[in-house]
Design a protein around this motif. Structure first.
Motif, PDB file in Angstrom:
ATOM      1  N   THR A 150       2.843   1.620  -3.271  1.00 18.11           N
ATOM      2  CA  THR A 150       1.945   2.003  -4.358  1.00 18.11           C
ATOM      3  C   THR A 150       1.583   3.479  -4.277  1.00 18.11           C
ATOM      4  O   THR A 150       1.560   4.181  -5.298  1.00 18.11           O
ATOM      5  CB  THR A 150       0.664   1.146  -4.316  1.00 18.11           C
ATOM      6  OG1 THR A 150       1.013  -0.226  -4.520  1.00 18.11           O
ATOM      7  CG2 THR A 150      -0.320   1.576  -5.392  1.00 18.11           C
ATOM      8  N   ILE A 208       0.841  -1.206   0.000  1.00 19.10           N
ATOM      9  CA  ILE A 208       0.000   0.000   0.000  1.00 19.10           C
ATOM     10  C   ILE A 208       0.874   1.254   0.000  1.00 19.10           C
ATOM     11  O   ILE A 208       0.655   2.190  -0.781  1.00 19.10           O
ATOM     12  CB  ILE A 208      -0.945   0.001   1.219  1.00 19.10           C
ATOM     13  CG1 ILE A 208      -1.993  -1.099   1.072  1.00 19.10           C
ATOM     14  CG2 ILE A 208      -1.625   1.363   1.381  1.00 19.10           C
ATOM     15  CD1 ILE A 208      -2.804  -1.341   2.332  1.00 19.10           C
ATOM     16  N   ALA A 211      -6.776  -2.408  -1.853  1.00 16.95           N
ATOM     17  CA  ALA A 211      -5.358  -2.771  -1.961  1.00 16.95           C
ATOM     18  C   ALA A 211      -5.205  -4.209  -2.440  1.00 16.95           C
ATOM     19  O   ALA A 211      -4.313  -4.524  -3.240  1.00 16.95           O
ATOM     20  CB  ALA A 211      -4.655  -2.584  -0.619  1.00 16.95           C
TER      21      ALA A 211
END
Length: 301
Positions: free
Chosen positions: A242, A239, A256
Protein backbone atom coordinates in the motif's frame (compact mmCIF):
# COMPACT_ATOMS: atom_id res chain seq x y z
CA UNK A 1 4.12 23.49 15.21
CA UNK A 2 1.00 21.52 14.38
CA UNK A 3 -0.32 21.17 10.86
CA UNK A 4 -3.94 22.16 11.42
CA UNK A 5 -6.17 21.66 9.55
CA UNK A 6 -4.62 18.43 8.37
CA UNK A 7 -4.72 17.89 4.59
CA UNK A 8 -7.29 15.79 2.77
CA UNK A 9 -6.13 13.92 -0.33
CA UNK A 10 -7.77 11.77 -2.95
CA UNK A 11 -6.52 8.19 -3.24
CA UNK A 12 -6.13 6.91 -6.79
CA UNK A 13 -6.32 3.15 -7.10
CA UNK A 14 -7.48 1.11 -10.13
CA UNK A 15 -9.85 -0.85 -7.84
CA UNK A 16 -11.64 2.32 -6.77
CA UNK A 17 -11.96 3.54 -10.34
CA UNK A 18 -13.20 0.13 -11.52
CA UNK A 19 -15.90 0.14 -8.84
CA UNK A 20 -16.87 3.78 -9.42
CA UNK A 21 -15.69 4.92 -5.97
CA UNK A 22 -14.23 8.30 -5.06
CA UNK A 23 -11.99 7.73 -2.04
CA UNK A 24 -10.27 10.46 0.00
CA UNK A 25 -8.15 10.36 3.14
CA UNK A 26 -7.95 12.86 5.99
CA UNK A 27 -4.24 12.90 6.84
CA UNK A 28 -4.27 13.41 10.58
CA UNK A 29 -1.01 11.46 10.63
CA UNK A 30 0.62 14.67 9.31
CA UNK A 31 -0.52 16.93 12.18
CA UNK A 32 2.64 16.55 14.27
CA UNK A 33 5.59 14.10 14.25
CA UNK A 34 5.10 13.07 17.89
CA UNK A 35 1.53 14.11 18.76
CA UNK A 36 -0.19 12.82 15.67
CA UNK A 37 -3.63 11.80 14.59
CA UNK A 38 -6.43 11.28 17.05
CA UNK A 39 -3.98 11.68 19.95
CA UNK A 40 -3.53 15.36 19.05
CA UNK A 41 -7.30 15.71 18.84
CA UNK A 42 -7.93 14.03 22.18
CA UNK A 43 -5.19 15.91 24.02
CA UNK A 44 -5.88 19.41 22.66
CA UNK A 45 -8.65 20.47 25.02
CA UNK A 46 -7.34 18.39 27.91
CA UNK A 47 -4.02 20.23 27.77
CA UNK A 48 -5.86 23.56 27.56
CA UNK A 49 -7.96 22.55 30.58
CA UNK A 50 -4.88 21.70 32.64
CA UNK A 51 -3.23 25.01 31.77
CA UNK A 52 -6.29 27.21 32.25
CA UNK A 53 -7.24 25.49 35.52
CA UNK A 54 -3.64 25.62 36.79
CA UNK A 55 -3.62 21.88 37.47
CA UNK A 56 -0.39 20.17 38.44
CA UNK A 57 -0.09 17.95 35.37
CA UNK A 58 -1.49 14.77 33.82
CA UNK A 59 -1.59 11.16 35.02
CA UNK A 60 -2.62 8.57 32.48
CA UNK A 61 -2.47 4.86 31.61
CA UNK A 62 -1.12 2.67 28.85
CA UNK A 63 0.61 -0.48 27.70
CA UNK A 64 4.20 -0.92 26.62
CA UNK A 65 3.64 0.38 23.08
CA UNK A 66 0.88 2.89 23.76
CA UNK A 67 0.49 5.71 21.23
CA UNK A 68 -1.41 7.58 23.93
CA UNK A 69 1.48 7.38 26.40
CA UNK A 70 3.98 8.66 23.81
CA UNK A 71 1.72 11.48 22.65
CA UNK A 72 0.79 12.57 26.19
CA UNK A 73 4.46 12.69 27.16
CA UNK A 74 5.29 14.82 24.12
CA UNK A 75 2.29 17.14 24.57
CA UNK A 76 3.06 17.72 28.22
CA UNK A 77 6.72 18.37 27.45
CA UNK A 78 5.78 20.89 24.77
CA UNK A 79 3.56 22.69 27.29
CA UNK A 80 6.01 22.37 30.20
CA UNK A 81 3.61 20.23 32.19
CA UNK A 82 4.57 17.26 34.39
CA UNK A 83 3.27 13.90 33.21
CA UNK A 84 3.04 10.50 34.86
CA UNK A 85 2.41 7.27 32.98
CA UNK A 86 0.98 4.21 34.75
CA UNK A 87 2.36 1.38 32.61
CA UNK A 88 0.86 -2.11 32.50
CA UNK A 89 3.63 -4.66 33.11
CA UNK A 90 5.84 -4.60 36.19
CA UNK A 91 8.56 -6.47 34.25
CA UNK A 92 9.09 -3.41 32.03
CA UNK A 93 11.50 -0.49 32.39
CA UNK A 94 11.98 2.90 30.67
CA UNK A 95 14.45 1.18 28.31
CA UNK A 96 12.19 -1.71 27.30
CA UNK A 97 11.21 -0.38 23.87
CA UNK A 98 11.22 2.77 21.71
CA UNK A 99 7.82 3.98 23.00
CA UNK A 100 8.85 3.88 26.66
CA UNK A 101 12.27 5.33 25.89
CA UNK A 102 10.65 8.22 24.05
CA UNK A 103 8.13 8.89 26.83
CA UNK A 104 10.89 8.85 29.44
CA UNK A 105 13.08 11.14 27.32
CA UNK A 106 10.15 13.59 27.11
CA UNK A 107 10.18 13.80 30.90
CA UNK A 108 7.26 11.48 31.70
CA UNK A 109 7.67 9.65 34.99
CA UNK A 110 6.84 6.01 34.34
CA UNK A 111 5.33 3.82 37.06
CA UNK A 112 5.32 0.13 36.22
CA UNK A 113 2.61 -1.93 37.89
CA UNK A 114 1.30 -5.47 37.67
CA UNK A 115 -1.60 -6.14 35.34
CA UNK A 116 -3.87 -6.68 38.34
CA UNK A 117 -2.86 -3.39 39.98
CA UNK A 118 -3.19 -1.63 36.63
CA UNK A 119 -6.77 -2.86 36.29
CA UNK A 120 -7.60 -1.70 39.81
CA UNK A 121 -6.12 1.77 39.28
CA UNK A 122 -7.80 2.15 35.93
CA UNK A 123 -11.19 1.35 37.43
CA UNK A 124 -10.70 3.43 40.59
CA UNK A 125 -9.23 6.86 39.98
CA UNK A 126 -9.84 7.89 43.59
CA UNK A 127 -6.61 6.26 44.78
CA UNK A 128 -4.57 8.02 42.10
CA UNK A 129 -6.21 11.33 42.89
CA UNK A 130 -5.12 10.93 46.50
CA UNK A 131 -1.52 10.11 45.62
CA UNK A 132 -1.34 12.74 42.86
CA UNK A 133 -3.47 15.66 44.09
CA UNK A 134 -4.13 18.40 41.59
CA UNK A 135 -3.40 16.23 38.56
CA UNK A 136 -5.84 15.56 35.73
CA UNK A 137 -6.36 11.82 35.41
CA UNK A 138 -6.83 10.76 31.80
CA UNK A 139 -8.23 7.28 31.08
CA UNK A 140 -6.43 4.70 28.97
CA UNK A 141 -6.58 5.84 25.35
CA UNK A 142 -7.38 9.40 26.42
CA UNK A 143 -11.13 9.38 25.79
CA UNK A 144 -13.21 11.78 27.86
CA UNK A 145 -15.65 14.59 27.06
CA UNK A 146 -12.86 17.00 26.13
CA UNK A 147 -11.28 14.36 23.89
CA UNK A 148 -14.55 13.83 22.04
CA UNK A 149 -14.81 17.58 21.57
CA UNK A 150 -11.37 17.55 19.97
CA UNK A 151 -12.24 14.62 17.70
CA UNK A 152 -15.30 16.48 16.42
CA UNK A 153 -12.91 18.89 14.75
CA UNK A 154 -11.67 16.16 12.42
CA UNK A 155 -15.04 16.38 10.70
CA UNK A 156 -15.56 20.12 10.92
CA UNK A 157 -12.28 20.64 9.05
CA UNK A 158 -13.60 18.69 6.05
CA UNK A 159 -15.15 21.14 3.61
CA UNK A 160 -16.68 18.56 1.27
CA UNK A 161 -19.70 16.29 1.57
CA UNK A 162 -19.20 12.53 1.73
CA UNK A 163 -21.55 9.56 1.67
CA UNK A 164 -19.34 7.55 4.05
CA UNK A 165 -16.64 8.26 6.64
CA UNK A 166 -14.48 5.37 7.87
CA UNK A 167 -12.21 5.20 10.90
CA UNK A 168 -10.34 2.62 12.92
CA UNK A 169 -11.67 1.96 16.42
CA UNK A 170 -9.90 1.27 19.73
CA UNK A 171 -11.69 2.79 22.70
CA UNK A 172 -14.30 4.39 20.41
CA UNK A 173 -13.66 8.01 21.36
CA UNK A 174 -12.64 9.14 17.88
CA UNK A 175 -15.67 7.47 16.34
CA UNK A 176 -17.94 9.08 18.93
CA UNK A 177 -16.54 12.53 18.14
CA UNK A 178 -16.97 12.00 14.41
CA UNK A 179 -20.52 10.75 14.85
CA UNK A 180 -21.43 13.78 16.94
CA UNK A 181 -19.93 16.19 14.41
CA UNK A 182 -21.65 14.51 11.46
CA UNK A 183 -25.03 15.24 13.10
CA UNK A 184 -26.85 12.48 11.27
CA UNK A 185 -25.50 13.22 7.78
CA UNK A 186 -23.86 10.41 5.82
CA UNK A 187 -22.83 7.09 7.34
CA UNK A 188 -19.91 6.44 9.69
CA UNK A 189 -18.20 3.05 9.63
CA UNK A 190 -15.85 1.97 12.41
CA UNK A 191 -13.35 -0.85 11.93
CA UNK A 192 -12.56 -2.37 15.32
CA UNK A 193 -8.97 -3.39 16.05
CA UNK A 194 -10.19 -5.56 18.93
CA UNK A 195 -11.40 -9.14 18.79
CA UNK A 196 -14.91 -9.76 20.10
CA UNK A 197 -18.35 -8.24 19.82
CA UNK A 198 -18.18 -6.47 23.21
CA UNK A 199 -17.14 -3.30 21.37
CA UNK A 200 -20.74 -2.85 20.17
CA UNK A 201 -22.23 -2.53 23.66
CA UNK A 202 -19.27 -0.48 24.89
CA UNK A 203 -19.73 1.99 22.06
CA UNK A 204 -23.47 2.25 22.65
CA UNK A 205 -22.76 2.93 26.32
CA UNK A 206 -20.30 5.63 25.34
CA UNK A 207 -22.84 7.33 23.08
CA UNK A 208 -25.39 7.23 25.89
CA UNK A 209 -22.89 8.52 28.45
CA UNK A 210 -21.93 11.50 26.29
CA UNK A 211 -25.47 12.11 25.06
CA UNK A 212 -24.77 11.45 21.38
CA UNK A 213 -28.13 10.46 19.87
CA UNK A 214 -27.14 9.70 16.26
CA UNK A 215 -27.43 6.19 14.83
CA UNK A 216 -26.01 6.64 11.32
CA UNK A 217 -23.11 4.29 11.98
CA UNK A 218 -22.00 0.70 11.60
CA UNK A 219 -19.30 -0.93 13.73
CA UNK A 220 -17.48 -3.86 12.08
CA UNK A 221 -15.53 -6.34 14.21
CA UNK A 222 -14.31 -8.89 11.63
CA UNK A 223 -11.09 -7.18 10.49
CA UNK A 224 -8.92 -7.54 13.62
CA UNK A 225 -6.42 -10.09 12.18
CA UNK A 226 -6.53 -12.17 15.34
CA UNK A 227 -7.03 -9.49 17.98
CA UNK A 228 -5.59 -6.30 19.36
CA UNK A 229 -1.88 -6.08 18.59
CA UNK A 230 -2.03 -9.18 16.39
CA UNK A 231 -0.40 -8.80 12.99
CA UNK A 232 0.03 -11.40 10.26
CA UNK A 233 2.73 -11.57 7.61
CA UNK A 234 -0.02 -10.93 5.08
CA UNK A 235 -0.92 -7.65 6.76
CA UNK A 236 2.74 -6.56 6.78
CA UNK A 237 2.92 -7.28 3.06
CA UNK A 238 -0.30 -5.30 2.57
CA UNK A 239 1.17 -2.31 4.48
CA UNK A 240 4.31 -2.30 2.34
CA UNK A 241 2.44 -2.78 -0.94
CA UNK A 242 0.00 0.00 0.00
CA UNK A 243 2.81 2.42 0.83
CA UNK A 244 4.36 1.70 -2.55
CA UNK A 245 1.05 2.09 -4.37
CA UNK A 246 -0.50 5.20 -2.76
CA UNK A 247 2.47 6.67 -0.82
CA UNK A 248 0.67 6.49 2.54
CA UNK A 249 2.04 4.56 5.53
CA UNK A 250 -0.47 2.83 7.80
CA UNK A 251 0.33 1.35 11.21
CA UNK A 252 -0.20 -2.40 11.79
CA UNK A 253 -2.35 -2.09 14.92
CA UNK A 254 -5.14 0.23 13.75
CA UNK A 255 -5.09 2.01 10.42
CA UNK A 256 -3.73 -0.79 8.20
CA UNK A 257 -6.62 -3.00 9.32
CA UNK A 258 -9.00 -0.15 8.53
CA UNK A 259 -7.60 0.33 5.04
CA UNK A 260 -7.58 -3.43 4.37
CA UNK A 261 -11.25 -3.55 5.36
CA UNK A 262 -12.03 -0.66 3.01
CA UNK A 263 -10.45 -2.43 0.04
CA UNK A 264 -12.37 -5.63 0.78
CA UNK A 265 -15.66 -3.77 1.21
CA UNK A 266 -15.14 -2.04 -2.12
CA UNK A 267 -14.14 -5.32 -3.82
CA UNK A 268 -17.33 -6.99 -2.61
CA UNK A 269 -19.59 -4.08 -3.67
CA UNK A 270 -20.59 -3.04 -0.15
CA UNK A 271 -20.86 0.58 -1.27
CA UNK A 272 -23.27 1.73 -3.96
CA UNK A 273 -21.65 2.84 -7.21
CA UNK A 274 -20.49 6.49 -7.28
CA UNK A 275 -20.15 6.62 -3.51
CA UNK A 276 -17.84 9.27 -2.11
CA UNK A 277 -15.82 8.01 0.86
CA UNK A 278 -13.41 9.68 3.29
CA UNK A 279 -11.00 7.67 5.43
CA UNK A 280 -9.60 9.05 8.67
CA UNK A 281 -5.89 8.39 9.16
CA UNK A 282 -5.67 8.44 12.95
CA UNK A 283 -1.86 8.30 13.10
CA UNK A 284 -0.25 5.71 15.36
CA UNK A 285 2.95 5.58 13.35
CA UNK A 286 5.20 6.01 16.40
CA UNK A 287 4.40 2.45 17.39
CA UNK A 288 5.88 0.93 14.23
CA UNK A 289 9.49 1.09 15.50
CA UNK A 290 8.59 -0.87 18.62
CA UNK A 291 6.57 -3.32 16.58
CA UNK A 292 9.53 -3.97 14.25
CA UNK A 293 11.87 -4.38 17.23
CA UNK A 294 9.56 -6.86 18.96
CA UNK A 295 8.10 -8.80 16.05
CA UNK A 296 11.12 -8.68 13.72
CA UNK A 297 8.81 -7.87 10.83
CA UNK A 298 9.97 -5.64 8.00
CA UNK A 299 7.66 -2.66 7.62
CA UNK A 300 9.14 -0.17 5.17
CA UNK A 301 9.25 3.25 6.84
Amino acid sequence: MARIPSPIEQIHDPLFEEKGMEVWIKRDDLIHPHIMGNKWRKLKYNILHVRESHLAGIVTFGGAYSNHIAATAAACAANQLPSIGIIRGDELSPDSNPTLRFASDQGMKLQFVSRNEYRQLKENHHQLQQTHPGYLILPEGGTNELAIRGCQEIWTEINQSFDYAITSVGTGGTMAGLLKAMSGEGKLIGISALKGNFIHSEFRNMLQHYNIPFENYELMDQWHFGGYGKVTDGLVTFINDTKEKIKVLFDPIYTAKMYFAVTKLIETNYFPSNSKIVLIHTGGLQGIAGFIEKQKKNILL
